[in-house]
Design a protein around this motif. Structure first.
Motif, PDB file in Angstrom:
ATOM      1  N   GLY A 181       7.334 -18.033 -14.795  1.00 21.04           N
ATOM      2  CA  GLY A 181       6.769 -17.113 -13.818  1.00 21.04           C
ATOM      3  C   GLY A 181       7.315 -15.706 -13.988  1.00 21.04           C
ATOM      4  N   THR A 182       7.064 -14.903 -12.976  1.00 19.37           N
ATOM      5  CA  THR A 182       7.460 -13.496 -12.990  1.00 19.37           C
ATOM      6  C   THR A 182       8.978 -13.360 -12.836  1.00 19.37           C
ATOM      7  N   VAL A 183       9.559 -12.497 -13.652  1.00 21.55           N
ATOM      8  CA  VAL A 183      10.994 -12.209 -13.585  1.00 21.55           C
ATOM      9  C   VAL A 183      11.153 -10.754 -13.163  1.00 21.55           C
ATOM     10  N   ASP A 184      11.864 -10.525 -12.060  1.00 18.71           N
ATOM     11  CA  ASP A 184      12.110  -9.159 -11.591  1.00 18.71           C
ATOM     12  C   ASP A 184      13.228  -8.483 -12.365  1.00 18.71           C
ATOM     13  N   SER A 185      14.334  -9.207 -12.598  1.00 19.88           N
ATOM     14  CA  SER A 185      15.469  -8.600 -13.289  1.00 19.88           C
ATOM     15  C   SER A 185      16.318  -9.659 -13.973  1.00 19.88           C
ATOM     16  N   VAL A 186      17.036  -9.204 -14.995  1.00 17.88           N
ATOM     17  CA  VAL A 186      17.970 -10.058 -15.738  1.00 17.88           C
ATOM     18  C   VAL A 186      19.234  -9.243 -15.961  1.00 17.88           C
ATOM     19  N   LYS A 187      20.383  -9.860 -15.718  1.00 14.48           N
ATOM     20  CA  LYS A 187      21.657  -9.172 -15.938  1.00 14.48           C
ATOM     21  C   LYS A 187      22.651 -10.148 -16.548  1.00 14.48           C
ATOM     22  N   GLY A 242      12.986 -14.004 -21.583  1.00 10.92           N
ATOM     23  CA  GLY A 242      11.928 -14.796 -22.216  1.00 10.92           C
ATOM     24  C   GLY A 242      11.945 -16.256 -21.791  1.00 10.92           C
ATOM     25  N   PHE A 243      13.128 -16.836 -21.664  1.00 11.54           N
ATOM     26  CA  PHE A 243      13.222 -18.237 -21.239  1.00 11.54           C
ATOM     27  C   PHE A 243      12.640 -18.414 -19.840  1.00 11.54           C
ATOM     28  N   PHE A 244      12.944 -17.485 -18.945  1.00  9.40           N
ATOM     29  CA  PHE A 244      12.522 -17.615 -17.554  1.00  9.40           C
ATOM     30  C   PHE A 244      11.077 -17.174 -17.330  1.00  9.40           C
ATOM     31  N   GLU A 245      10.561 -16.259 -18.141  1.00 12.76           N
ATOM     32  CA  GLU A 245       9.178 -15.822 -17.985  1.00 12.76           C
ATOM     33  C   GLU A 245       8.182 -16.927 -18.299  1.00 12.76           C
ATOM     34  N   ARG A 253      31.910  -7.093 -24.285  1.00 11.84           N
ATOM     35  CA  ARG A 253      31.448  -8.408 -24.742  1.00 11.84           C
ATOM     36  C   ARG A 253      30.957  -9.234 -23.562  1.00 11.84           C
ATOM     37  N   SER A 254      29.921 -10.017 -23.784  1.00  9.15           N
ATOM     38  CA  SER A 254      29.381 -10.897 -22.749  1.00  9.15           C
ATOM     39  C   SER A 254      30.457 -11.844 -22.239  1.00  9.15           C
ATOM     40  N   LYS A 255      30.432 -12.113 -20.940  1.00  9.07           N
ATOM     41  CA  LYS A 255      31.351 -13.098 -20.361  1.00  9.07           C
ATOM     42  C   LYS A 255      30.738 -14.502 -20.376  1.00  9.07           C
ATOM     43  N   GLY A 256      29.516 -14.632 -20.885  1.00  2.59           N
ATOM     44  CA  GLY A 256      28.900 -15.950 -21.021  1.00  2.59           C
ATOM     45  C   GLY A 256      28.150 -16.414 -19.783  1.00  2.59           C
ATOM     46  N   PRO A 297      25.584 -18.511 -24.689  1.00  2.00           N
ATOM     47  CA  PRO A 297      26.227 -18.038 -25.924  1.00  2.00           C
ATOM     48  C   PRO A 297      26.531 -16.550 -25.780  1.00  2.00           C
ATOM     49  N   TYR A 298      27.635 -16.112 -26.339  1.00  2.00           N
ATOM     50  CA  TYR A 298      28.034 -14.716 -26.212  1.00  2.00           C
ATOM     51  C   TYR A 298      27.069 -13.777 -26.927  1.00  2.00           C
ATOM     52  N   SER A 299      26.296 -14.293 -27.855  1.00  2.00           N
ATOM     53  CA  SER A 299      25.387 -13.458 -28.639  1.00  2.00           C
ATOM     54  C   SER A 299      24.026 -13.246 -27.979  1.00  2.00           C
ATOM     55  N   ILE A 300      23.745 -13.939 -26.881  1.00  2.00           N
ATOM     56  CA  ILE A 300      22.418 -13.843 -26.269  1.00  2.00           C
ATOM     57  C   ILE A 300      22.214 -12.472 -25.620  1.00  2.00           C
ATOM     58  N   GLU A 301      21.002 -11.960 -25.725  1.00  2.00           N
ATOM     59  CA  GLU A 301      20.627 -10.663 -25.154  1.00  2.00           C
ATOM     60  C   GLU A 301      19.828 -10.888 -23.876  1.00  2.00           C
TER      61      GLU A 301
END
Length: 114
Positions: A25-31, A19-22, A40-43, A9-13
């Motif tokens: 396990g451990t998450v190094d980075s999110v982009k 949070g979904f991936f943690e 605006r997010s490209k989705g 969704p374009y509104s997701i931060e």
């Protein structure tokens, strides 16, 4: 492992996606990828997880899941082959292009009083 996440969704931060991936396990980075002009997010986005087993479990369980009413796509991100999406210079030869027809073959009658 680098993970591709599409149909977001374009509104997701980024914090929401992290949070979904943690949960797996451990998450190094999110982009989340955004349009450079509008911001605006490209989705779609990418998540980096250091443990391949945890990353694979996240892929298996989140792929096809629903986030804010959208079915998301989650899979291992493969590096682009060399040369793909290579920036090519503008075509500087010839007449400059355009799709409005060849004006040099038009007659000069413009339907006016001239």
């Amino acid at each position: 492992m680098n993970i591709f996440v599409g149909s977001l969704p374009y509104s997701i931060e980024e914090a929401d996606l992290r949070g979904f991936f943690e949960e797996y396990g451990t998450v190094d980075s999110v982009k989340i990828i955004s349009d450079k002009f509008t911001g605006r997010s490209k989705g779609f986005g990418f998540v980096e997880m250091p443990n391949d087993a945890e990353a694979q479990k996240a892929i298996d369980e989140l792929n096809g899941g629903t986030v804010e009413g959208r079915t998301i796509v989650v899979n291992k991100s493969e590096p682009k082959p060399q040369g793909e999406r290579e920036r090519k210079p503008f075509n500087r030869s010839g007449n400059g292009g355009g799709g409005r027809g060849n004006f040099s073959n038009r007659d000069n009658n413009r339907g006016g009083r001239y």
